[in-house]
Design a protein around this motif. Structure first.
Motif, PDB file in Angstrom:
ATOM      1  N   UNK A 109       8.207  -4.772  -6.115  1.00 14.13           N
ATOM      2  CA  UNK A 109       9.424  -4.667  -6.405  1.00 14.13           C
ATOM      3  C   UNK A 109       9.981  -6.075  -6.729  1.00 14.13           C
ATOM      4  N   UNK A 110      11.144  -6.225  -7.231  1.00 13.37           N
ATOM      5  CA  UNK A 110      11.530  -7.846  -7.663  1.00 13.37           C
ATOM      6  C   UNK A 110      11.973  -8.248  -5.919  1.00 13.37           C
ATOM      7  N   UNK A 111      12.456  -7.663  -4.980  1.00 18.24           N
ATOM      8  CA  UNK A 111      12.631  -8.107  -3.786  1.00 18.24           C
ATOM      9  C   UNK A 111      11.221  -8.558  -2.810  1.00 18.24           C
ATOM     10  N   UNK A 112      10.343  -7.832  -3.518  1.00 18.18           N
ATOM     11  CA  UNK A 112       9.100  -8.329  -2.802  1.00 18.18           C
ATOM     12  C   UNK A 112       8.245  -9.339  -3.664  1.00 18.18           C
ATOM     13  N   UNK A 113       8.527  -9.402  -4.833  1.00 19.94           N
ATOM     14  CA  UNK A 113       7.635 -10.350  -5.741  1.00 19.94           C
ATOM     15  C   UNK A 113       8.036 -11.598  -5.760  1.00 19.94           C
ATOM     16  N   UNK A 114       9.286 -11.605  -5.795  1.00 19.52           N
ATOM     17  CA  UNK A 114      10.102 -13.074  -5.999  1.00 19.52           C
ATOM     18  C   UNK A 114       9.771 -14.036  -4.713  1.00 19.52           C
ATOM     19  N   UNK A 115      10.272 -13.521  -3.489  1.00 17.60           N
ATOM     20  CA  UNK A 115       9.943 -14.319  -2.404  1.00 17.60           C
ATOM     21  C   UNK A 115       8.682 -14.397  -2.282  1.00 17.60           C
ATOM     22  N   UNK A 116       7.715 -13.537  -2.311  1.00 20.69           N
ATOM     23  CA  UNK A 116       6.237 -13.613  -2.059  1.00 20.69           C
ATOM     24  C   UNK A 116       5.808 -14.779  -3.149  1.00 20.69           C
ATOM     25  N   UNK A 117       6.135 -14.743  -4.188  1.00 21.88           N
ATOM     26  CA  UNK A 117       5.482 -15.759  -5.396  1.00 21.88           C
ATOM     27  C   UNK A 117       6.180 -17.154  -4.904  1.00 21.88           C
ATOM     28  N   UNK A 118       7.316 -16.982  -4.759  1.00 22.68           N
ATOM     29  CA  UNK A 118       7.850 -18.497  -4.335  1.00 22.68           C
ATOM     30  C   UNK A 118       7.337 -19.223  -3.202  1.00 22.68           C
ATOM     31  N   UNK A 119       7.235 -18.466  -2.042  1.00 26.55           N
ATOM     32  CA  UNK A 119       6.652 -18.821  -0.915  1.00 26.55           C
ATOM     33  C   UNK A 119       4.990 -19.270  -1.065  1.00 26.55           C
ATOM     34  N   UNK A 120       4.228 -18.313  -1.613  1.00 30.40           N
ATOM     35  CA  UNK A 120       2.915 -18.561  -1.879  1.00 30.40           C
ATOM     36  C   UNK A 120       2.735 -19.702  -2.902  1.00 30.40           C
ATOM     37  N   UNK A 121       3.248 -19.773  -3.867  1.00 32.56           N
ATOM     38  CA  UNK A 121       3.135 -20.791  -4.655  1.00 32.56           C
ATOM     39  C   UNK A 121       3.498 -22.250  -4.174  1.00 32.56           C
ATOM     40  N   UNK A 122       4.482 -22.307  -3.418  1.00 34.28           N
ATOM     41  CA  UNK A 122       4.842 -23.653  -2.701  1.00 34.28           C
ATOM     42  C   UNK A 122       3.793 -23.838  -1.654  1.00 34.28           C
ATOM     43  N   UNK A 123       3.417 -22.911  -1.027  1.00 39.66           N
ATOM     44  CA  UNK A 123       2.323 -23.247  -0.049  1.00 39.66           C
ATOM     45  C   UNK A 123       0.980 -23.858  -0.806  1.00 39.66           C
ATOM     46  N   UNK A 124       0.703 -23.262  -1.804  1.00 41.35           N
ATOM     47  CA  UNK A 124      -0.703 -23.336  -2.587  1.00 41.35           C
ATOM     48  C   UNK A 124      -0.521 -24.838  -3.098  1.00 41.35           C
ATOM     49  N   UNK A 125       0.592 -25.318  -3.408  1.00 44.87           N
ATOM     50  CA  UNK A 125       0.630 -26.776  -4.099  1.00 44.87           C
ATOM     51  C   UNK A 125       0.817 -27.814  -2.892  1.00 44.87           C
ATOM     52  N   UNK A 126       1.461 -27.398  -2.128  1.00 46.73           N
ATOM     53  CA  UNK A 126       1.674 -28.420  -0.947  1.00 46.73           C
ATOM     54  C   UNK A 126       0.192 -28.540   0.101  1.00 46.73           C
ATOM     55  N   UNK A 127      -0.398 -27.317   0.237  1.00 44.68           N
ATOM     56  CA  UNK A 127      -1.571 -27.508   1.054  1.00 44.68           C
ATOM     57  C   UNK A 127      -2.896 -27.411   0.491  1.00 44.68           C
ATOM     58  N   UNK A 128      -2.739 -27.330  -0.915  1.00 46.26           N
ATOM     59  CA  UNK A 128      -4.163 -27.525  -1.943  1.00 46.26           C
ATOM     60  C   UNK A 128      -4.507 -25.981  -1.806  1.00 46.26           C
ATOM     61  N   UNK A 129      -4.145 -25.034  -1.351  1.00 47.58           N
ATOM     62  CA  UNK A 129      -4.527 -23.820  -1.186  1.00 47.58           C
ATOM     63  C   UNK A 129      -3.462 -22.809  -0.255  1.00 47.58           C
ATOM     64  N   UNK A 130      -3.387 -21.562  -0.594  1.00 51.23           N
ATOM     65  CA  UNK A 130      -2.544 -20.638   0.170  1.00 51.23           C
ATOM     66  C   UNK A 130      -2.120 -19.198  -0.686  1.00 51.23           C
TER      67      UNK A 130
END
Length: 299
Positions: free
Chosen positions: A135-156
């Motif tokens: 759902x939008x409530x699940x996908x938006x925070x998941x995508x934002x958080x996982x994408x941010x962690x992926x870029x800052x940590x080089x993986x995530x």
């Protein structure tokens, strides 16, 4: 030349892991690049630029083998892309020596999580055609958080998104892996865009990027096929311990006296090896149980 061959091998190994588990390319390759003394932002930028190509090939391979839930992909890529772009800009503005130990902490934590998840809470899923998309409530925070962690940590992206998809009723491991790998193309692209804007083209060693791409492109179709064949639980335990062992080096060099290093390394290896043996034993017991159950059903 030797370094380029090593980088190509890193790209091959990391993509083989990622394409089979839905996680591991960024964490594995960034961890190894940091051991070469490369600044965190440059390491993450190199990894994300190479991932633009490797995830495209990996995604196409997973689609070919029927490993992708397209509804899930569509719901993840927009918030994930935004999170990756913001994370890339954030990391690019941190001093390299300040960022390195904290990025290592994040990667070390991901390694612990991957090891724990595959060792203790791994459950094979049975495929079901009625899987509901996020759902939008699940996908938006998941995508934002996982994408941010992926870029800052080089993986995530994979370590965060894959378990969430696996929690969806009826979602098999191969579909979760294929969906996460396919959506990662957008995350890699916008993360790379953020790094290029913040760091500039000249900050990136393009020979390193090309070497990572070559190794990853070779491994991508192999991994998409292997995900249907190999025991994901054992590979997850192997990868988790590998990530821990690589990143603990930076943490020890930063905060722990050198005399204690050998004891910590020994302890980690013993725990990792014990986890591998426990996983093999669990898999053997599961096969034995399935065999007995099959015989009972036949009789």
């Amino acid at each position: 030349m030797k370094k380029l061959i090593v980088l190509a091998f890193i790209g091959f190994l990391a993509q083989l892991i990622d394409g089979s588990l839905g996680m591991g390319y960024g964490v594995s390759s960034t961890s190894l690049l940091l051991t070469f003394g490369i600044a965190p932002a440059v390491a993450s930028a190199s990894v994300h630029l190479s991932e633009v190509v490797t995830t495209a090939v990996s995604g196409a391979s997973h689609i070919k083998f029927g490993n992708v839930d397209k509804n899930m992909v569509y719901r993840l890529i927009i918030p994930g892309s935004i999170g990756a772009f913001v994370g890339a800009c954030f990391l690019s503005n941190l001093p390299a020596e300040l960022a390195k130990p904290y990025i290592a902490i994040f990667l070390f934590g991901l390694g612990v999580y991957v090891l724990f998840r595959f060792l203790f809470i791994f459950k094979p899923s049975k495929e079901n055609e009625t899987v509901r998309p996020l759902t939008a409530k699940q996908s938006i925070p998941l995508g934002l958080f996982a994408g941010f962690c992926d870029a800052t940590g080089g993986g995530g992206w994979g370590p965060i998104a894959t378990p969430v998809l696996l929690s969806k009723k009826g979602m098999t491991a191969r579909k979760a892996v294929g969906t996460v790998d396919t959506s990662e193309f957008a995350i890699a692209f916008f993360g790379s865009l953020g790094f290029i804007i913040s760091l500039g083209w000249e900050a990136v060693n393009w020979l390193w990027v090309v070497a990572l791409i070559i190794g990853g492109v070779v491994a991508a179709p192999i991994a998409a096929w292997l995900v249907r064949m190999l025991p994901a639980q054992l590979m997850g335990v192997l990868v988790g311990g590998f990530i821990i062992l690589i990143n603990v080096r930076t943490l020890l060099a930063t905060w722990i006296p050198i005399e204690a290093h050998i004891y910590i390394y020994t302890g980690i290896v013993i725990i990792w090896f014990s986890g591998i043996l426990l996983t093999i034993n669990k898999m053997a017991n599961a096969r034995k149980h399935d065999h007995i159950e099959h015989r009972q059903n036949v009789s």
